[in-house]
Design a protein around this motif. Structure first.
Motif, PDB file in Angstrom:
ATOM      1  N   SER A 209       0.866  -1.180   0.000  1.00 22.78           N
ATOM      2  CA  SER A 209       0.000   0.000   0.000  1.00 22.78           C
ATOM      3  C   SER A 209       0.894   1.219   0.000  1.00 22.78           C
ATOM      4  CB  SER A 209      -0.851   0.049   1.269  1.00 22.78           C
ATOM      5  OG  SER A 209      -1.725  -1.024   1.314  1.00 22.78           O
ATOM      6  N   ASP A 210       0.526   2.223  -0.805  1.00 22.44           N
ATOM      7  CA  ASP A 210       1.355   3.434  -0.863  1.00 22.44           C
ATOM      8  C   ASP A 210       1.612   3.997   0.536  1.00 22.44           C
ATOM      9  OD1 ASP A 210       1.315   3.210  -3.588  1.00 22.44           O
ATOM     10  OD2 ASP A 210      -0.278   4.691  -3.881  1.00 22.44           O
ATOM     11  N   ARG A 211       0.582   3.975   1.391  1.00 18.16           N
ATOM     12  CA  ARG A 211       0.754   4.621   2.686  1.00 18.16           C
ATOM     13  C   ARG A 211       1.505   3.746   3.680  1.00 18.16           C
ATOM     14  NH1 ARG A 211      -3.519   2.695   5.701  1.00 18.16           N
ATOM     15  NH2 ARG A 211      -4.836   1.398   4.396  1.00 18.16           N
ATOM     16  N   HIS A 212       1.873   2.517   3.295  1.00 18.05           N
ATOM     17  CA  HIS A 212       2.669   1.655   4.187  1.00 18.05           C
ATOM     18  C   HIS A 212       4.154   1.699   3.868  1.00 18.05           C
ATOM     19  CE1 HIS A 212      -0.864  -1.197   5.449  1.00 18.05           C
ATOM     20  NE2 HIS A 212      -1.085   0.065   5.749  1.00 18.05           N
ATOM     21  N   ILE A 213       4.515   2.322   2.749  1.00 17.17           N
ATOM     22  CA  ILE A 213       5.910   2.253   2.304  1.00 17.17           C
ATOM     23  C   ILE A 213       6.818   3.068   3.225  1.00 17.17           C
ATOM     24  CG2 ILE A 213       7.495   2.853   0.436  1.00 17.17           C
ATOM     25  CD1 ILE A 213       5.263   2.213  -1.537  1.00 17.17           C
ATOM     26  N   LYS A 214       7.884   2.424   3.693  1.00 20.41           N
ATOM     27  CA  LYS A 214       8.875   3.082   4.554  1.00 20.41           C
ATOM     28  C   LYS A 214      10.108   3.410   3.726  1.00 20.41           C
ATOM     29  CE  LYS A 214       6.188   2.267   8.036  1.00 20.41           C
ATOM     30  NZ  LYS A 214       5.256   3.364   8.413  1.00 20.41           N
ATOM     31  N   ARG A 215      10.581   4.641   3.850  1.00 23.92           N
ATOM     32  CA  ARG A 215      11.739   5.066   3.072  1.00 23.92           C
ATOM     33  C   ARG A 215      12.883   5.463   3.994  1.00 23.92           C
ATOM     34  NH1 ARG A 215       7.261   6.512   0.333  1.00 23.92           N
ATOM     35  NH2 ARG A 215       7.196   5.965  -1.880  1.00 23.92           N
ATOM     36  N   ARG A 216      14.099   5.358   3.459  1.00 21.58           N
ATOM     37  CA  ARG A 216      15.285   5.745   4.224  1.00 21.58           C
ATOM     38  C   ARG A 216      15.280   7.235   4.550  1.00 21.58           C
ATOM     39  NH1 ARG A 216      20.034   2.595   0.738  1.00 21.58           N
ATOM     40  NH2 ARG A 216      19.251   0.488   1.127  1.00 21.58           N
ATOM     41  N   SER A 217      14.521   7.982   3.802  1.00 18.95           N
ATOM     42  CA  SER A 217      14.566   9.441   3.914  1.00 18.95           C
ATOM     43  C   SER A 217      13.590  10.011   4.933  1.00 18.95           C
ATOM     44  CB  SER A 217      14.262  10.044   2.542  1.00 18.95           C
ATOM     45  OG  SER A 217      13.049   9.511   2.042  1.00 18.95           O
ATOM     46  N   ASP A 218      12.901   9.163   5.680  1.00 19.12           N
ATOM     47  CA  ASP A 218      11.811   9.657   6.524  1.00 19.12           C
ATOM     48  C   ASP A 218      12.121   9.710   8.018  1.00 19.12           C
ATOM     49  OD1 ASP A 218      10.189  10.215   4.397  1.00 19.12           O
ATOM     50  OD2 ASP A 218       9.108   8.305   4.453  1.00 19.12           O
ATOM     51  N   ALA A 219      13.389   9.573   8.399  1.00 17.02           N
ATOM     52  CA  ALA A 219      13.727   9.695   9.825  1.00 17.02           C
ATOM     53  C   ALA A 219      13.593  11.147  10.276  1.00 17.02           C
ATOM     54  CB  ALA A 219      15.154   9.200  10.073  1.00 17.02           C
ATOM     55  N   ARG A 220      13.156  11.356  11.517  1.00 19.78           N
ATOM     56  CA  ARG A 220      12.963  12.712  12.055  1.00 19.78           C
ATOM     57  C   ARG A 220      13.744  12.864  13.367  1.00 19.78           C
ATOM     58  NH1 ARG A 220       6.363  12.482  11.416  1.00 19.78           N
ATOM     59  NH2 ARG A 220       6.439  11.409   9.408  1.00 19.78           N
TER      60      ARG A 220
ATOM     61  N   HIS B 264       2.336   0.475  10.519  1.00 21.30           N
ATOM     62  CA  HIS B 264       2.389   1.382  11.678  1.00 21.30           C
ATOM     63  C   HIS B 264       2.950   2.734  11.259  1.00 21.30           C
ATOM     64  CE1 HIS B 264       1.724  -2.367  13.779  1.00 21.30           C
ATOM     65  NE2 HIS B 264       1.409  -1.670  14.851  1.00 21.30           N
ATOM     66  N   PRO B 265       2.086   3.742  11.155  1.00 21.13           N
ATOM     67  CA  PRO B 265       2.545   5.057  10.663  1.00 21.13           C
ATOM     68  C   PRO B 265       3.546   5.736  11.595  1.00 21.13           C
ATOM     69  CG  PRO B 265       0.206   5.111  11.267  1.00 21.13           C
ATOM     70  CD  PRO B 265       0.638   3.687  11.351  1.00 21.13           C
ATOM     71  N   GLU B 266       3.604   5.304  12.869  1.00 20.75           N
ATOM     72  CA  GLU B 266       4.579   5.911  13.785  1.00 20.75           C
ATOM     73  C   GLU B 266       6.006   5.434  13.497  1.00 20.75           C
ATOM     74  OE1 GLU B 266       2.193   3.818  14.460  1.00 20.75           O
ATOM     75  OE2 GLU B 266       2.692   2.396  16.074  1.00 20.75           O
ATOM     76  N   VAL B 267       6.138   4.376  12.686  1.00 20.76           N
ATOM     77  CA  VAL B 267       7.457   3.960  12.189  1.00 20.76           C
ATOM     78  C   VAL B 267       7.780   4.845  10.989  1.00 20.76           C
ATOM     79  CG1 VAL B 267       8.770   2.079  11.130  1.00 20.76           C
ATOM     80  CG2 VAL B 267       7.182   1.599  13.018  1.00 20.76           C
ATOM     81  N   HIS B 268       8.912   5.526  11.030  1.00 24.98           N
ATOM     82  CA  HIS B 268       9.215   6.511   9.991  1.00 24.98           C
ATOM     83  C   HIS B 268      10.154   5.958   8.915  1.00 24.98           C
ATOM     84  CE1 HIS B 268       8.006   9.726  13.151  1.00 24.98           C
ATOM     85  NE2 HIS B 268       6.966   9.273  12.501  1.00 24.98           N
TER      86      HIS B 268
ATOM     87  N   SER C  41      17.912  11.392   5.164  1.00 25.80           N
ATOM     88  CA  SER C  41      16.972  12.129   6.010  1.00 25.80           C
ATOM     89  C   SER C  41      17.557  13.448   6.498  1.00 25.80           C
ATOM     90  CB  SER C  41      16.573  11.269   7.222  1.00 25.80           C
ATOM     91  OG  SER C  41      15.905  10.090   6.819  1.00 25.80           O
ATOM     92  N   HIS C  42      18.836  13.706   6.202  1.00 26.44           N
ATOM     93  CA  HIS C  42      19.510  14.939   6.633  1.00 26.44           C
ATOM     94  C   HIS C  42      19.448  15.106   8.151  1.00 26.44           C
ATOM     95  CE1 HIS C  42      19.626  15.819   2.399  1.00 26.44           C
ATOM     96  NE2 HIS C  42      18.314  15.676   2.333  1.00 26.44           N
ATOM     97  N   VAL C  43      19.810  14.038   8.853  1.00 26.63           N
ATOM     98  CA  VAL C  43      19.819  14.052  10.317  1.00 26.63           C
ATOM     99  C   VAL C  43      21.085  13.355  10.807  1.00 26.63           C
ATOM    100  CG1 VAL C  43      17.296  14.096  10.590  1.00 26.63           C
ATOM    101  CG2 VAL C  43      18.493  11.888  10.317  1.00 26.63           C
TER     102      VAL C  43
ATOM    103  N   PHE D 115      14.963   0.539  12.175  1.00 30.39           N
ATOM    104  CA  PHE D 115      13.971   1.560  11.846  1.00 30.39           C
ATOM    105  C   PHE D 115      13.943   2.642  12.908  1.00 30.39           C
ATOM    106  CE2 PHE D 115      10.707   0.202  14.854  1.00 30.39           C
ATOM    107  CZ  PHE D 115      11.008  -1.136  15.051  1.00 30.39           C
ATOM    108  N   THR D 116      13.298   3.729  12.555  1.00 26.93           N
ATOM    109  CA  THR D 116      13.138   4.824  13.508  1.00 26.93           C
ATOM    110  C   THR D 116      11.651   5.001  13.782  1.00 26.93           C
ATOM    111  OG1 THR D 116      12.806   6.781  12.088  1.00 26.93           O
ATOM    112  CG2 THR D 116      15.062   5.918  12.267  1.00 26.93           C
ATOM    113  N   VAL D 117      11.345   5.385  15.043  1.00 24.20           N
ATOM    114  CA  VAL D 117       9.941   5.463  15.444  1.00 24.20           C
ATOM    115  C   VAL D 117       9.753   6.703  16.326  1.00 24.20           C
ATOM    116  CG1 VAL D 117      10.422   3.855  17.358  1.00 24.20           C
ATOM    117  CG2 VAL D 117       8.063   4.182  16.601  1.00 24.20           C
ATOM    118  N   ALA D 118       8.606   7.338  16.197  1.00 22.20           N
ATOM    119  CA  ALA D 118       8.282   8.489  17.045  1.00 22.20           C
ATOM    120  C   ALA D 118       8.410   8.061  18.499  1.00 22.20           C
ATOM    121  CB  ALA D 118       6.865   8.980  16.742  1.00 22.20           C
TER     122      ALA D 118
END
Lengths: 315, 315
Positions: free
Chosen positions: A141-152, A202-206, A226-228, A259-262
């Motif tokens: 699902s598009d909204r389930h895809i986890k990318r390397r660039s989404d860490a916060r 799990h959307p809280e997984v970034h 992710s520029h972090v 993975f990274t998570v909120a």
């Protein structure tokens, strides 16, 4: 030329090719949206004799499983489910028929366990060495895809399992100890396929990646995209039995998810993961706002400066 | 084990894997319907040094083009358009950087000419020999897809261009004549991509394949899957300059399309093809109701029994 230099050169050369709906390469898989909220995921790995495996040390049945597992791991790291593979095999004339048979049985058995179709590929001969290429096609699902660039910044960094067993197993194999538990893990790693699919929901997984080259190398891909930055608490690393911390950090081929998570969602996620899989997650550090992409290593709060780098491939 | 025996063994082993929406393998590409009347096509080829190319005889730029072209040809043979590729390269340590650079430029240039994205892949090292795997992803309208299984008794068999140039070129190369026109064709074959896409839009075209192993071998795939036979009029074969009839029939790597068309539609199709591409089509025989899958060779109406077989790969 190192592998990374070659990849950079490829990146320059293909810069002006049309995208045709595909996302730019650089993650565990390439993504193609196909509508209705769904995407296909694509990844390939080429394994060559003498580099990725030794005929004497790697039983062909286990190699058949491993050649598939390392690619399934890439699909899992994007939050997707593998649906089909293309398998290319080049065998030299001196390959015993039993080698091909055992390799194929291993590949088939894991395909069956994971519900993956073998949809095509190529069979051919080679001059001297066996080579094997596996392409895996996944769906997500598009909204389930986890990318390397989404860490916060502020995210907790979590390892999906123990680290270093594969690196320790490689050391065993190179010393002629083919029968240790870690040697078996090295020869037949388990990809965290169900875990990756579950974390995708799990959307809280970034951000997510799989640990193929070692934490020190693979985490840097997340940081760069992710520029972090990151802080790792060395004493919290889940070092596998028989491995040491350096192997856990720099050894390749663990194929555990990272993975990274909120941070506020971490306790509930760990609880739910343990309830679902009967195994724990390992929080090992945090994402920081430092956009140099560096990893700060802390040992019980004190900064240490080990010379830890993941495996840097030469081609 | 021959390549065909290995493929047969793979077929047995994977028989009970789930399909996950993919058609069974066996055609030029595997097909995955993605809804809205559209399908994706997948094909892979693995090329190894010393078998598919010689470092001394194959300029890397041309090899870069060829590694892609042979896969584009498979997508064209299904009536589709290639949209993206995954490229895996394994290079031994003694590979000059210029070899990789020239190979990549060739691959990039043909990607650009054909409007194809490079969407991913793998770069790694090998012990001794170069190996290269290309996976191509294509798209097609469901109703444009041509399959090997769709030939019908009475269809005319048509070759999309002259045959035998690549086989004659290989002979030149093996004799050290690297600079002949046919040697150049062997090193850098042109896939009939626009032609395949165009033929895909013509419902009177029934079965299609690309000629990679030679007419005598590839036509038999159509006959076996369509449960028909064939009659070939040898005197009508479009033998390329520098080649002979046996080479045109048994030489591999021409990458011309071979297809069957409803006989009443042939004149109009040939006319339209010539108007569109400025080149002619070559009707060379007909599909018969003989379901043994045999090819009957006729020379000006007299049956001949030459010992013609396409290249049978040993692995």
């Amino acid at each position: 030329m190192t592998e990374f230099e070659l990849i950079a050169r490829i990146g320059q050369l293909i810069n002006d090719l049309p995208r045709n709906g595909f996302e730019a390469p650089g993650d565990d898989c390439t993504v193609l949206g196909i509508g209705n909220g769904e995407s296909l995921l694509f990844t390939s790995d080429l394994l060559t004799e003498g580099i990725h495996f030794l005929r004497a040390a790697t039983p062909p049945y286990e190699l058949g499983r491993k050649a598939l597992a390392v690619n399934l791991s890439d699909v899992a790291a994007m939050g997707g489910r593998a649906v089909a593979t293309l398998l290319s095999i080049a065998l030299p004339a001196d390959t015993p028929d039993s080698w091909a048979e055992d390799f194929l049985r291993g590949y088939r058995d894991l395909s069956q366990e994971e519900g993956v179709m073998l949809a095509g590929g190529d069979t051919t001969s080679s001059q001297r060495d066996i080579s094997l290429n596996v392409t895996v096609i996944g769906r997500a699902s598009d909204r389930h895809i986890k990318r390397r660039s989404d860490a916060r910044a502020g995210d907790i960094i979590v390892a999906g399992g123990e680290l270093g067993a594969s690196g320790a197993g490689l050391r065993d194999l190179l010393a002629g100890r083919y029968d240790t538990a870690n040697a078996r893990i090295h020869n037949a790693p388990q990809a965290q396929t169900a875990e990756g699919l579950w974390l995708g929901g799990h959307p809280e997984v970034h951000a997510m990646i799989d640990l193929s080259d070692g934490l020190a190398s693979d985490l840097r891909h997340i940081l760069a995209l992710s520029h972090v930055g990151a802080r790792i608490d060395v004493e919290r690393l889940p070092v596998a039995a028989g491995a040491d911390t350096a192997t856990a950090v720099t050894g390749g081929e663990d194929y555990k998810l990272l993975f990274t998570v909120a941070s506020e969602a971490l306790p509930e996620l760990c609880h739910a993961f343990e309830a679902r899989f009967g195994r724990q997650l390992y929080p090992i550090g945090a994402i920081t706002a430092d956009n140099t992409g560096e990893i700060v290593w802390l040992d019980r709060g004190d900064r240490i400066t080990p010379d830890w780098h993941g495996y840097e491939h030469r081609v």
